[in-house]
Design a protein around this motif. Structure first.
Motif, PDB file in Angstrom:
ATOM      1  N   CYS A  42     -14.422  26.950  32.354  1.00 51.95           N
ATOM      2  CA  CYS A  42     -14.129  28.248  31.766  1.00 51.95           C
ATOM      3  C   CYS A  42     -13.055  28.967  32.555  1.00 51.95           C
ATOM      4  O   CYS A  42     -12.073  29.443  31.998  1.00 51.95           O
ATOM      5  CB  CYS A  42     -15.398  29.082  31.697  1.00 51.95           C
ATOM      6  N   CYS A  47     -11.884  29.186  28.789  1.00 50.65           N
ATOM      7  CA  CYS A  47     -11.812  30.472  28.100  1.00 50.65           C
ATOM      8  C   CYS A  47     -10.985  31.520  28.834  1.00 50.65           C
ATOM      9  O   CYS A  47     -10.277  32.297  28.202  1.00 50.65           O
ATOM     10  CB  CYS A  47     -13.219  30.982  27.808  1.00 50.65           C
ATOM     11  N   ILE A  48     -11.031  31.529  30.156  1.00 45.60           N
ATOM     12  CA  ILE A  48     -10.306  32.592  30.870  1.00 45.60           C
ATOM     13  C   ILE A  48      -8.785  32.398  30.788  1.00 45.60           C
ATOM     14  O   ILE A  48      -8.081  33.285  30.311  1.00 45.60           O
ATOM     15  CB  ILE A  48     -10.803  32.716  32.335  1.00 45.60           C
ATOM     16  N   LYS A  51      -7.583  33.012  27.202  1.00 45.69           N
ATOM     17  CA  LYS A  51      -7.538  34.420  26.799  1.00 45.69           C
ATOM     18  C   LYS A  51      -6.420  35.176  27.503  1.00 45.69           C
ATOM     19  O   LYS A  51      -5.798  36.055  26.922  1.00 45.69           O
ATOM     20  CB  LYS A  51      -8.884  35.105  27.064  1.00 45.69           C
ATOM     21  N   LEU A  52      -6.169  34.815  28.763  1.00 50.51           N
ATOM     22  CA  LEU A  52      -5.052  35.459  29.461  1.00 50.51           C
ATOM     23  C   LEU A  52      -3.733  35.179  28.746  1.00 50.51           C
ATOM     24  O   LEU A  52      -2.852  36.035  28.692  1.00 50.51           O
ATOM     25  CB  LEU A  52      -4.980  34.952  30.912  1.00 50.51           C
ATOM     26  N   SER A  55      -4.474  36.533  24.352  1.00 50.97           N
ATOM     27  CA  SER A  55      -4.910  37.879  23.945  1.00 50.97           C
ATOM     28  C   SER A  55      -3.767  38.855  23.659  1.00 50.97           C
ATOM     29  O   SER A  55      -3.838  39.605  22.694  1.00 50.97           O
ATOM     30  CB  SER A  55      -5.834  38.486  24.999  1.00 50.97           C
ATOM     31  N   PRO A  56      -2.729  38.870  24.515  1.00 51.23           N
ATOM     32  CA  PRO A  56      -1.696  39.878  24.268  1.00 51.23           C
ATOM     33  C   PRO A  56      -1.067  39.842  22.871  1.00 51.23           C
ATOM     34  O   PRO A  56      -0.594  40.870  22.405  1.00 51.23           O
ATOM     35  CB  PRO A  56      -0.671  39.578  25.377  1.00 51.23           C
ATOM     36  N   VAL A  57      -1.091  38.693  22.190  1.00 54.12           N
ATOM     37  CA  VAL A  57      -0.447  38.694  20.867  1.00 54.12           C
ATOM     38  C   VAL A  57      -1.250  39.458  19.817  1.00 54.12           C
ATOM     39  O   VAL A  57      -0.747  39.717  18.727  1.00 54.12           O
ATOM     40  CB  VAL A  57      -0.112  37.274  20.318  1.00 54.12           C
ATOM     41  N   GLU A  58      -2.474  39.833  20.155  1.00 49.79           N
ATOM     42  CA  GLU A  58      -3.247  40.688  19.239  1.00 49.79           C
ATOM     43  C   GLU A  58      -2.425  41.875  18.737  1.00 49.79           C
ATOM     44  O   GLU A  58      -2.518  42.261  17.583  1.00 49.79           O
ATOM     45  CB  GLU A  58      -4.483  41.266  19.946  1.00 49.79           C
ATOM     46  N   LEU A  82       3.716  35.294  30.689  1.00 46.82           N
ATOM     47  CA  LEU A  82       2.308  35.137  30.317  1.00 46.82           C
ATOM     48  C   LEU A  82       1.673  33.963  31.057  1.00 46.82           C
ATOM     49  O   LEU A  82       0.549  34.061  31.559  1.00 46.82           O
ATOM     50  CB  LEU A  82       2.192  34.864  28.812  1.00 46.82           C
ATOM     51  N   ARG A  85       1.422  34.720  34.845  1.00 52.47           N
ATOM     52  CA  ARG A  85       0.316  35.647  35.103  1.00 52.47           C
ATOM     53  C   ARG A  85      -1.018  34.905  35.026  1.00 52.47           C
ATOM     54  O   ARG A  85      -1.902  35.076  35.864  1.00 52.47           O
ATOM     55  CB  ARG A  85       0.321  36.788  34.072  1.00 52.47           C
ATOM     56  N   ALA A 343     -17.137  33.803  19.882  1.00 50.24           N
ATOM     57  CA  ALA A 343     -15.973  34.431  19.251  1.00 50.24           C
ATOM     58  C   ALA A 343     -14.849  33.419  19.129  1.00 50.24           C
ATOM     59  O   ALA A 343     -14.799  32.434  19.862  1.00 50.24           O
ATOM     60  CB  ALA A 343     -15.496  35.622  20.085  1.00 50.24           C
ATOM     61  N   PHE A 345     -10.784  33.910  19.161  1.00 51.55           N
ATOM     62  CA  PHE A 345      -9.811  34.988  19.369  1.00 51.55           C
ATOM     63  C   PHE A 345      -8.518  34.718  18.604  1.00 51.55           C
ATOM     64  O   PHE A 345      -7.477  34.443  19.189  1.00 51.55           O
ATOM     65  CB  PHE A 345      -9.592  35.225  20.859  1.00 51.55           C
TER      66      PHE A 345
END
Lengths: 468, 468
Positions: A42, A47-48, A51-52, A55-58, A82, A85, A343, A345
């Motif tokens: 994870c 998952c981590i 998501k890093l 997620s920002p493209v949300e 991205l 980071r 979930a 994402f």
């Protein structure tokens, strides 16, 4: 041969077992084994980091939905930043775990592969070690199917993708599960030319069909989807990789700079060889456990991906707690999988818990379940955000018990928590009606869905009418 | 003088009472009275239009947080379109209610002011009407304090603001409650030069101090805040309005093209004159009710803003349901205000339910409560989104009962729902630990806060250390 009070294989959720044991019995001796960077899948490649990255493209989707109200001239995803980071944050966390493992006197930390050599006995590095309490959290790895030409052409998995520096211009994703769809959605929105080739008739085939459809519809605006297509071969032509697939209309060839393989995960039992320790596995190598999470050999527990049940870190964490309590405190606690939320994402986001409609119908019969439904745009907040999506809830007709909840749309991963928590409490749906919900807030969609229960037949008529 | 089975004053939550009565007793005669556009304050000039206007700017904050990862060249709020959309959506909804009121044979709909003339007797338009069951949902209106020069200079309220066509270039907001802060945040982010003048030492003074501080800190990046400033006068100089205020460092003059007055709401009892019907009010005109929502005259109920308790539509809806059940079904249901959630739609967003720390300490004593805390950035999803904010939860030490929850940050209005639902079920905090939370998801912040309980003293040391 060194004997330990406990051996923990894997540094994901298993770490908590080592920590708890040393809190309860400070002079216990523990072996912790992981051939990979510590932190578990994870943290280090699951998952981590995903998501890093994704997620920002949300916000791109949010802005799209608010077109005309919020005007944006030029918006660009800085892929390189991205990725940097992500690697920086994951690296820092993993190094902290590594340091702490190295510093603890009572832990022998083996950064090596391990395999069973006999009952309660493992070979790790050059040594043999033994313990009456072994916790197997050996995880899983991306499955690489035998496809002609694949190995030769080269491919990415969810592991190796994390090493990318620059965004490929185009990508063929093989698979249609959550990894394929999360990354597919991300890369497509970030400007990569994405094509998804999935064997099943729909993407996210474990989700409700309505959920698949709404995600598929949205994703089709950004990527090309080939569902019901089975990959038969891969070719390489210079820098171009070609995925050949058979679909309902015959053979298609889908090209891209990269191939991302996302067809599921497989067990690491071929390395661990649990059978040499007398531990039973199923035909796919997942370690068989009883409801106390104990394997076929007493004192040996399997948690997380290793037992092949639910491949979510939040489940693995709970399993680790239960395995520890059962192993060292004779707690006799059973693992309960009835309210496991998850979930996806994407945009719309997916949040889901409990039984699907199909599972509920199979278990209780069509006439004994009720389905509730509400669209996000019906709520004032959803209207304000021009939100798409809906909440679908499944209830046992006689008892009112909540069987499942499935949400697509903004904040679905948070919205579904109320349902998961009610299910964990074994509450009836009346609780969701009784609790006050902020007006206006997206949360209303959950309570309104429970206030709008209907028969399965009525529900399907409604779906047809609404065009889902 | 016409006699009705029920008189409903106000077309907000009260409408549901008329509907329920006519469902239960189809030939009942009902009078519905509202001098304003039907739908109640929430729909026509409160939470719905304000959210339609302000919600879209959320994405500006999201993009700000993702600076460097998502690069945006030029982003602009189309104020005119936002306002048009708001008026169009609100107008459509209100007209639907109006049409439906007009069409129903058993409802006499009076679009007039009403006032009591005696017990169970009202004058409306030219008529007098009477009923043994009267439901007062007469709402409230923006308070306009006596400030020298104010009337002459002109001002906006949350009502008249909704008629704006173009965004003012600058605005002075008098007040620091949720209306002031929601609109202040919106206008400032949309590009208006905003100055907020608040009498209290902090904005959102009903929220936890930590919540005020984090909102204040963020808002200060976009607007100028004058807390502890009491407005003493207003002047007008051509197109410029000047608000004169006394603060800790003396007199300041704050200028703007418009003044938005947002200092609270007052009762409409001066119009309704409930005292002529023998109905008691408090010194501010709010109608006194018992826990069954019945006023001092039997058969007369007050719901929503009219009773001056919680000015939220979700509370008014619940009160309407309870008043109806008590009035017509002798249900004897008490209204329970212990788990009333609310939100402030700023960035960071605020979601709150139950007791504040101060209230809990006053009620139970400092040593009998525990406080839990977690920051959003600790969760993987919060980290991915570069989220600010936190969850603070308050628990009764001995029983483990949840007393309150206060969240600032992305999706706070949704996150707080889990706590509100648990409180409505009278659950202990263990329920939030027992329920599985998706990893990673923002929801984890709630469960982790409950997993991180400490004494009040420890909590304040932590706050100091973290700089909240």
């Amino acid at each position: 041969m060194k004997n330990y009070d406990a051996i923990v294989i894997g540094t994901g959720s298993g770490i908590s077992i080592a920590n708890k044991l040393l809190r309860d019995i400070p002079d216990a001796r523990v072996a912790v084994i992981d051939r990979d960077k510590p932190g578990g899948i994870c943290l280090t490649r699951g998952c981590i980091p995903s998501k890093l990255v994704i997620s920002p493209v949300e916000v791109l989707h949010d802005i799209e939905r608010l077109s005309g109200l919020i005007e944006v001239k030029d918006i660009r995803v800085n892929f390189r930043r991205l990725m940097e980071r992500m690697r920086e944050k994951v690296g820092r966390e993993s190094s902290m775990i590594e340091r702490s493992l190295g510093e603890r006197e009572n832990i022998d930390y083996f950064k090596e592969e391990a395999s069973f050599t006999g009952p309660y006995r493992l070979k790790v590095g050059g040594e043999e070690i033994t313990s009456k309490k072994i916790f197997i959290g050996s995880g899983s790895r991306p499955m690489v199917p035998e496809i002609k030409g694949l190995r030769n052409a080269g491919y990415l998995t969810s592991d190796t993708l994390l090493e990318l520096e620059d965004m490929p211009e185009s990508m063929v994703i093989v698979g249609g599960g959550y990894v394929a769809v999360e990354y597919g959605n991300f890369f497509a929105r970030a400007g990569c030319d994405v094509k998804i080739v999935e064997m099943m008739p729909r993407i996210l085939s474990n989700e409700e069909p309505e959920i698949s459809r709404i995600v598929q519809k949205e994703l089709s605006n950004h990527a090309e989807l080939f569902t019901s297509h089975r990959v038969t071969g891969v070719e390489r032509n210079g820098n171009v990789k070609r995925v050949v697939a058979e679909g309902p209309d015959g053979r298609v060839v889908v090209e891209g700079e990269e191939i991302l393989l996302a067809v599921g995960r497989e067990s690491n039992s071929d390395i661990l060889k649990p059978w040499l320790g007398g531990i039973e596995t199923d035909e796919r190598g997942w370690i068989k456990v009883n409801e106390f999470l104990e394997a076929s050999v007493p004192g040996i527990y399997a948690i997380g991906d290793a037992n092949g049940k639910y491949m979510f870190r939040h489940v693995a964490n709970r399993e680790a707690a239960i395995a520890y309590a059962n192993a060292f405190h004779d707690a006799g606690v059973k693992m309960d999988y009835s309210a496991v939320p998850h979930a996806v994402f994407t945009q719309p986001e997916v949040g889901s818990v409990g039984m699907t409609e199909k599972e509920a119908v199979e278990r209780f019969g069509r006439e004994n379940i009720l389905i509730g439904f509400e669209e996000l745009k019906t709520t004032g907040k959803g209207l304000a955000m021009n939100s798409t999506g809906f909440a679908k809830v499944i209830v046992h007709r006689e008892t009112g018990k909540i069987l499942g909840g499935h949400i697509a749309g903004k904040s679905a991963s948070v919205l579904v928590q109320e349902i998961a928590t009610l299910m964990a409490l074994d509450a009836t749906y009346h609780a969701a009606l009784h609790a006050l919900h902020i007006h206006p807030s997206l949360s209303e969609v959950v309570s309104w869905a429970f206030g709008n229960l209907m028969s399965v037949e009525e529900y399907h008529r409604l779906m047809e009418k609404l065009g889902y």
